[in-house]
Design an enzyme around this catalytic site. Structure first.
Site, PDB file in Angstrom:
ATOM      1  N   HIS A 193       4.415  -1.497   7.691  1.00  0.00           N
ATOM      2  CA  HIS A 193       3.375  -1.270   6.693  1.00  0.00           C
ATOM      3  C   HIS A 193       3.181   0.232   6.571  1.00  0.00           C
ATOM      4  CE1 HIS A 193      -0.782  -1.627   4.864  1.00  0.00           C
ATOM      5  NE2 HIS A 193      -0.046  -2.460   4.135  1.00  0.00           N
ATOM      6  N   HIS A 204       4.729   2.034  11.220  1.00  0.00           N
ATOM      7  CA  HIS A 204       3.702   2.239  10.189  1.00  0.00           C
ATOM      8  C   HIS A 204       3.902   3.580   9.510  1.00  0.00           C
ATOM      9  CE1 HIS A 204      -0.052   1.939   8.040  1.00  0.00           C
ATOM     10  NE2 HIS A 204      -0.229   0.728   8.534  1.00  0.00           N
ATOM     11  N   GLU A 229       0.867  -1.188   0.000  1.00  0.00           N
ATOM     12  CA  GLU A 229       0.000   0.000   0.000  1.00  0.00           C
ATOM     13  C   GLU A 229       0.897   1.230   0.000  1.00  0.00           C
ATOM     14  OE1 GLU A 229      -3.547   2.061   2.659  1.00  0.00           O
ATOM     15  OE2 GLU A 229      -2.966  -0.009   3.081  1.00  0.00           O
ATOM     16  N   HIS A 286      11.695  -6.602  19.255  1.00  0.00           N
ATOM     17  CA  HIS A 286      10.638  -7.600  19.094  1.00  0.00           C
ATOM     18  C   HIS A 286       9.235  -6.999  19.256  1.00  0.00           C
ATOM     19  CE1 HIS A 286      13.988 -10.356  19.535  1.00  0.00           C
ATOM     20  NE2 HIS A 286      14.239  -9.876  20.723  1.00  0.00           N
TER      21      HIS A 286
END
Length: 230
Positions: free
Chosen positions: A87, A118, A68, A113
């Site tokens: 993302h 984003h 995206e 971790h």
């Protein structure tokens, strides 16, 4: 003989690397660019225009999905640890050196971790992002330390050399500007994490090797021979 034995052969070194699907908002399908010295751990996914530089370590079960928001850039000697997600939102980017990115991660960065990065966002050189932290729609400058569970969002810019406390929510520029400076202990810890993961990247690359079967999965021939002999 131990009661804990492998059943048949396992694709224990598998990962998924693919170009992104074509969509109305991302009409060009691009395959990831991964330097030959980078190491991609088992069960990780790298999709789309993800640019990974030398000696980068990608931990198990990580997802780097540039389907995206795109592209992603991960600079030299950075480590993306187990369970990290990258993302980005479509059509939202930041500019670095006159190029636009959904996510830009600098040199010798540690993303610990379970963290979520984003886009749009920038993570500067030598920065540490702690366990389960979230960085979204923000710029984190060089040599910062983001402690575990912290959230950085809402378009803020974290100045260089700042410490973000455990569980802090930094969603205004006023909060970002009020942050204290990174301590020597945190700085030393961050450097140690980078050093360890550079060594892990090199060591795992030697262990796993570059051999691949016709299904696309990598494997170590010695390990397969050991399984045969059990």
């Amino acid at each position: 003989m131990s009661k804990y034995n492998t059943l048949d052969h396992s694709n224990i070194y598998s990962y998924f690397i693919s170009s992104n699907p074509i969509t109305s908002f991302n009409p060009v399908s691009i395959y990831p660019t991964i330097h030959k010295t980078a190491f991609i751990s088992p069960f990780s996914s790298i999709i789309g225009d993800v640019r990974i530089c030398s000696e980068v370590f990608i931990g198990c079960n990580s997802t780097l999905r540039a389907d995206e928001g795109t592209p992603f850039y991960i600079d030299h000697k950075t480590n993306i640890q187990d369970g990290v997600t990258l993302h980005g939102l479509k059509n939202m980017k930041f500019t670095v050196n006159e190029e636009t990115y959904s996510i830009y991660i600098g040199k010798e960065v540690s993303i610990a971790h379970g963290a979520l990065i984003h886009g749009p966002c920038i993570i500067g050189n030598n920065t540490f992002v702690g366990f389960n932290a979230i960085v979204f729609n923000s710029i984190v400058e060089d040599s910062c330390y983001i402690d575990l569970g912290a959230i950085i969002t809402n378009g803020v810019r974290i100045p260089s050399n700042r410490y973000v406390p455990v569980g802090a929510i930094i969603n205004t520029q006023e909060k970002a500007n009020a942050l204290g400076m990174i301590s020597q202990n945190n700085e030393d810890f961050a450097k140690g994490v980078v050093k360890s993961n550079i060594e892990l990247s090199q060591a795992y690359s030697l262990k796993f090797g570059d051999t691949r079967c016709n299904c696309g999965l990598s494997y170590n021939l010695n390990d397969l021979n050991n399984l045969e002999n059990k």
